[in-house]
Design a protein around this motif. Structure first.
Motif, PDB file in Angstrom:
ATOM      1  N   ALA A  17       0.834  -1.212   0.000  1.00 26.60           N
ATOM      2  CA  ALA A  17       0.000   0.000   0.000  1.00 26.60           C
ATOM      3  C   ALA A  17       0.864   1.256   0.000  1.00 26.60           C
ATOM      4  O   ALA A  17       0.536   2.241  -0.686  1.00 26.60           O
ATOM      5  CB  ALA A  17      -0.931  -0.005   1.210  1.00 26.60           C
ATOM      6  N   ASP A  18       1.985   1.249   0.726  1.00 25.46           N
ATOM      7  CA  ASP A  18       2.897   2.401   0.731  1.00 25.46           C
ATOM      8  C   ASP A  18       3.492   2.630  -0.656  1.00 25.46           C
ATOM      9  O   ASP A  18       3.573   3.773  -1.124  1.00 25.46           O
ATOM     10  CB  ASP A  18       4.024   2.204   1.746  1.00 25.46           C
ATOM     11  CG  ASP A  18       3.545   2.339   3.185  1.00 25.46           C
ATOM     12  OD1 ASP A  18       2.441   2.860   3.406  1.00 25.46           O
ATOM     13  OD2 ASP A  18       4.294   1.888   4.085  1.00 25.46           O
ATOM     14  N   LEU A  19       3.916   1.541  -1.301  1.00 29.53           N
ATOM     15  CA  LEU A  19       4.469   1.666  -2.657  1.00 29.53           C
ATOM     16  C   LEU A  19       3.405   2.176  -3.627  1.00 29.53           C
ATOM     17  O   LEU A  19       3.679   3.036  -4.462  1.00 29.53           O
ATOM     18  CB  LEU A  19       5.016   0.328  -3.146  1.00 29.53           C
ATOM     19  CG  LEU A  19       6.422  -0.030  -2.720  1.00 29.53           C
ATOM     20  CD1 LEU A  19       6.801  -1.405  -3.246  1.00 29.53           C
ATOM     21  CD2 LEU A  19       7.418   0.988  -3.213  1.00 29.53           C
ATOM     22  N   ARG A  20       2.206   1.622  -3.512  1.00 26.69           N
ATOM     23  CA  ARG A  20       1.117   2.052  -4.387  1.00 26.69           C
ATOM     24  C   ARG A  20       0.856   3.546  -4.204  1.00 26.69           C
ATOM     25  O   ARG A  20       0.667   4.276  -5.175  1.00 26.69           O
ATOM     26  CB  ARG A  20      -0.146   1.251  -4.091  1.00 26.69           C
ATOM     27  CG  ARG A  20      -1.240   1.448  -5.117  1.00 26.69           C
ATOM     28  CD  ARG A  20      -2.491   0.614  -4.852  1.00 26.69           C
ATOM     29  NE  ARG A  20      -2.219  -0.756  -4.484  1.00 26.69           N
ATOM     30  CZ  ARG A  20      -2.517  -1.283  -3.289  1.00 26.69           C
ATOM     31  NH1 ARG A  20      -3.086  -0.566  -2.348  1.00 26.69           N
ATOM     32  NH2 ARG A  20      -2.253  -2.552  -3.035  1.00 26.69           N
ATOM     33  N   ALA A  21       0.890   4.015  -2.968  1.00 24.02           N
ATOM     34  CA  ALA A  21       0.670   5.436  -2.696  1.00 24.02           C
ATOM     35  C   ALA A  21       1.795   6.293  -3.284  1.00 24.02           C
ATOM     36  O   ALA A  21       1.545   7.374  -3.813  1.00 24.02           O
ATOM     37  CB  ALA A  21       0.576   5.665  -1.190  1.00 24.02           C
ATOM     38  N   LYS A  22       3.037   5.812  -3.219  1.00 22.56           N
ATOM     39  CA  LYS A  22       4.169   6.555  -3.801  1.00 22.56           C
ATOM     40  C   LYS A  22       4.086   6.609  -5.315  1.00 22.56           C
ATOM     41  O   LYS A  22       4.460   7.592  -5.929  1.00 22.56           O
ATOM     42  CB  LYS A  22       5.485   5.904  -3.395  1.00 22.56           C
ATOM     43  CG  LYS A  22       5.943   6.265  -2.023  1.00 22.56           C
ATOM     44  CD  LYS A  22       7.446   6.299  -1.982  1.00 22.56           C
ATOM     45  CE  LYS A  22       7.962   6.595  -0.616  1.00 22.56           C
ATOM     46  NZ  LYS A  22       7.801   7.954  -0.203  1.00 22.56           N
ATOM     47  N   PHE A  23       3.618   5.525  -5.928  1.00 18.08           N
ATOM     48  CA  PHE A  23       3.575   5.427  -7.385  1.00 18.08           C
ATOM     49  C   PHE A  23       2.295   6.005  -7.978  1.00 18.08           C
ATOM     50  O   PHE A  23       2.228   6.245  -9.173  1.00 18.08           O
ATOM     51  CB  PHE A  23       3.713   3.976  -7.838  1.00 18.08           C
ATOM     52  CG  PHE A  23       5.039   3.342  -7.514  1.00 18.08           C
ATOM     53  CD1 PHE A  23       6.170   4.107  -7.289  1.00 18.08           C
ATOM     54  CD2 PHE A  23       5.157   1.967  -7.436  1.00 18.08           C
ATOM     55  CE1 PHE A  23       7.390   3.521  -6.997  1.00 18.08           C
ATOM     56  CE2 PHE A  23       6.379   1.376  -7.155  1.00 18.08           C
ATOM     57  CZ  PHE A  23       7.496   2.149  -6.929  1.00 18.08           C
ATOM     58  N   GLU A  24       1.291   6.236  -7.153  1.00 14.87           N
ATOM     59  CA  GLU A  24       0.020   6.754  -7.650  1.00 14.87           C
ATOM     60  C   GLU A  24       0.205   8.180  -8.161  1.00 14.87           C
ATOM     61  O   GLU A  24       0.858   9.009  -7.535  1.00 14.87           O
ATOM     62  CB  GLU A  24      -1.019   6.736  -6.525  1.00 14.87           C
ATOM     63  CG  GLU A  24      -2.426   6.679  -7.013  1.00 14.87           C
ATOM     64  CD  GLU A  24      -3.380   6.273  -5.901  1.00 14.87           C
ATOM     65  OE1 GLU A  24      -4.450   5.789  -6.239  1.00 14.87           O
ATOM     66  OE2 GLU A  24      -3.042   6.454  -4.726  1.00 14.87           O
ATOM     67  N   GLY A  25      -0.343   8.466  -9.310  1.00 16.22           N
ATOM     68  CA  GLY A  25      -0.223   9.784  -9.895  1.00 16.22           C
ATOM     69  C   GLY A  25       1.083  10.008 -10.625  1.00 16.22           C
ATOM     70  O   GLY A  25       1.357  11.095 -11.105  1.00 16.22           O
ATOM     71  N   VAL A  26       1.912   8.974 -10.704  1.00 18.15           N
ATOM     72  CA  VAL A  26       3.201   9.052 -11.384  1.00 18.15           C
ATOM     73  C   VAL A  26       3.100   8.238 -12.670  1.00 18.15           C
ATOM     74  O   VAL A  26       2.593   7.124 -12.675  1.00 18.15           O
ATOM     75  CB  VAL A  26       4.327   8.487 -10.487  1.00 18.15           C
ATOM     76  CG1 VAL A  26       5.647   8.461 -11.218  1.00 18.15           C
ATOM     77  CG2 VAL A  26       4.438   9.286  -9.207  1.00 18.15           C
ATOM     78  N   GLU A  51      15.491  17.365  -6.416  1.00 19.95           N
ATOM     79  CA  GLU A  51      15.458  18.681  -7.065  1.00 19.95           C
ATOM     80  C   GLU A  51      14.555  18.666  -8.295  1.00 19.95           C
ATOM     81  O   GLU A  51      14.027  19.697  -8.691  1.00 19.95           O
ATOM     82  CB  GLU A  51      16.875  19.095  -7.469  1.00 19.95           C
ATOM     83  CG  GLU A  51      17.793  19.362  -6.306  1.00 19.95           C
ATOM     84  CD  GLU A  51      19.239  19.578  -6.724  1.00 19.95           C
ATOM     85  OE1 GLU A  51      19.506  19.659  -7.944  1.00 19.95           O
ATOM     86  OE2 GLU A  51      20.099  19.674  -5.829  1.00 19.95           O
ATOM     87  N   SER A  52      14.375  17.483  -8.893  1.00 19.92           N
ATOM     88  CA  SER A  52      13.496  17.331 -10.057  1.00 19.92           C
ATOM     89  C   SER A  52      12.149  16.733  -9.659  1.00 19.92           C
ATOM     90  O   SER A  52      11.433  16.181 -10.490  1.00 19.92           O
ATOM     91  CB  SER A  52      14.164  16.430 -11.095  1.00 19.92           C
ATOM     92  OG  SER A  52      15.377  16.958 -11.507  1.00 19.92           O
ATOM     93  N   ASP A  53      11.825  16.797  -8.375  1.00 23.35           N
ATOM     94  CA  ASP A  53      10.577  16.247  -7.825  1.00 23.35           C
ATOM     95  C   ASP A  53      10.456  14.744  -8.021  1.00 23.35           C
ATOM     96  O   ASP A  53       9.350  14.206  -8.096  1.00 23.35           O
ATOM     97  CB  ASP A  53       9.350  16.948  -8.422  1.00 23.35           C
ATOM     98  CG  ASP A  53       9.264  18.394  -8.002  1.00 23.35           C
ATOM     99  OD1 ASP A  53       9.686  18.701  -6.870  1.00 23.35           O
ATOM    100  OD2 ASP A  53       8.790  19.217  -8.804  1.00 23.35           O
ATOM    101  N   ALA A  54      11.575  14.041  -8.122  1.00 20.13           N
ATOM    102  CA  ALA A  54      11.556  12.592  -8.284  1.00 20.13           C
ATOM    103  C   ALA A  54      11.847  11.931  -6.946  1.00 20.13           C
ATOM    104  O   ALA A  54      12.488  12.507  -6.069  1.00 20.13           O
ATOM    105  CB  ALA A  54      12.594  12.161  -9.312  1.00 20.13           C
ATOM    106  N   PRO A  90       6.990  12.360 -11.326  1.00 22.84           N
ATOM    107  CA  PRO A  90       5.630  12.783 -11.640  1.00 22.84           C
ATOM    108  C   PRO A  90       5.515  13.634 -12.903  1.00 22.84           C
ATOM    109  O   PRO A  90       4.527  13.585 -13.597  1.00 22.84           O
ATOM    110  CB  PRO A  90       5.198  13.576 -10.414  1.00 22.84           C
ATOM    111  CG  PRO A  90       6.445  13.979  -9.736  1.00 22.84           C
ATOM    112  CD  PRO A  90       7.491  12.968 -10.108  1.00 22.84           C
ATOM    113  N   GLU A  91       6.521  14.412 -13.210  1.00 23.47           N
ATOM    114  CA  GLU A  91       6.437  15.337 -14.344  1.00 23.47           C
ATOM    115  C   GLU A  91       7.378  14.929 -15.460  1.00 23.47           C
ATOM    116  O   GLU A  91       7.159  13.949 -16.130  1.00 23.47           O
ATOM    117  CB  GLU A  91       6.772  16.763 -13.864  1.00 23.47           C
ATOM    118  CG  GLU A  91       5.767  17.331 -12.889  1.00 23.47           C
ATOM    119  CD  GLU A  91       4.500  17.798 -13.555  1.00 23.47           C
ATOM    120  OE1 GLU A  91       4.575  18.349 -14.658  1.00 23.47           O
ATOM    121  OE2 GLU A  91       3.427  17.619 -12.960  1.00 23.47           O
TER     122      GLU A  91
END
Length: 142
Positions: A17-26, A51-54, A90-91
């Motif tokens: 669930a933690d991994l899913r939350a980190k990867f969600e929206g990415v 610095e690159s929001d990663a 994410p971006e």
């Protein structure tokens, strides 16, 4: 005959669930083999990628496969073999790919396995070529 019941431990459910939350929206992921890196080197990579929001995270492959499948990324299973760290972007993933290859060129023993960027699967050579391209914002400025 005894019935076989699978019991999943709560801590494993929480880890997925933690991994899913980190990867969600990415939608962009770059997979790397971190063997040979020291804790200080991994920390340096994480700091640079933030610095690159990663987010650069060492993952347990089985948990990552389950989390990725839950989010619809079934194509990345081949990258989740052996010691794996995932850069979740994410971006714009161009800057992250460039930073990872800069670390590799600087002598760090990091091996890029491949990536999944904007719905397309890339091997190491394609990610390296992608890292050499100008970023989207640089292209717009041109």
């Amino acid at each position: 005959m005894a019935e076989y019941v699978v019991k999943v431990q709560e801590n494993k459910k929480e880890a997925v669930a933690d991994l899913r939350a980190k990867f969600e929206g990415v939608s962009n992921f770059i997979f790397a083999d971190y063997r040979g890196l020291t804790v200080a080197q991994i920390t340096e990579i994480r700091k640079k990628l933030r610095e690159s929001d990663a987010d650069f995270k060492v993952v347990k492959n089985r948990f990552a496969k389950i989390a990725m499948r839950d989010l619809g990324f079934t194509e990345v299973d081949d990258f989740l073999k052996g010691p794996t760290a995932v850069a979740a972007v994410p971006e714009e993933s161009n800057a992250v790919a460039k930073a990872l290859f800069d670390f590799k060129a600087g002598g760090m023993p990091i091996a890029i396995k491949g990536g999944f960027c904007d719905g397309m699967l890339f091997n190491e050579a394609e990610i390296e070529a992608f890292s050499k391209l100008p970023s989207r914002s640089q292209l717009i400025a041109m």
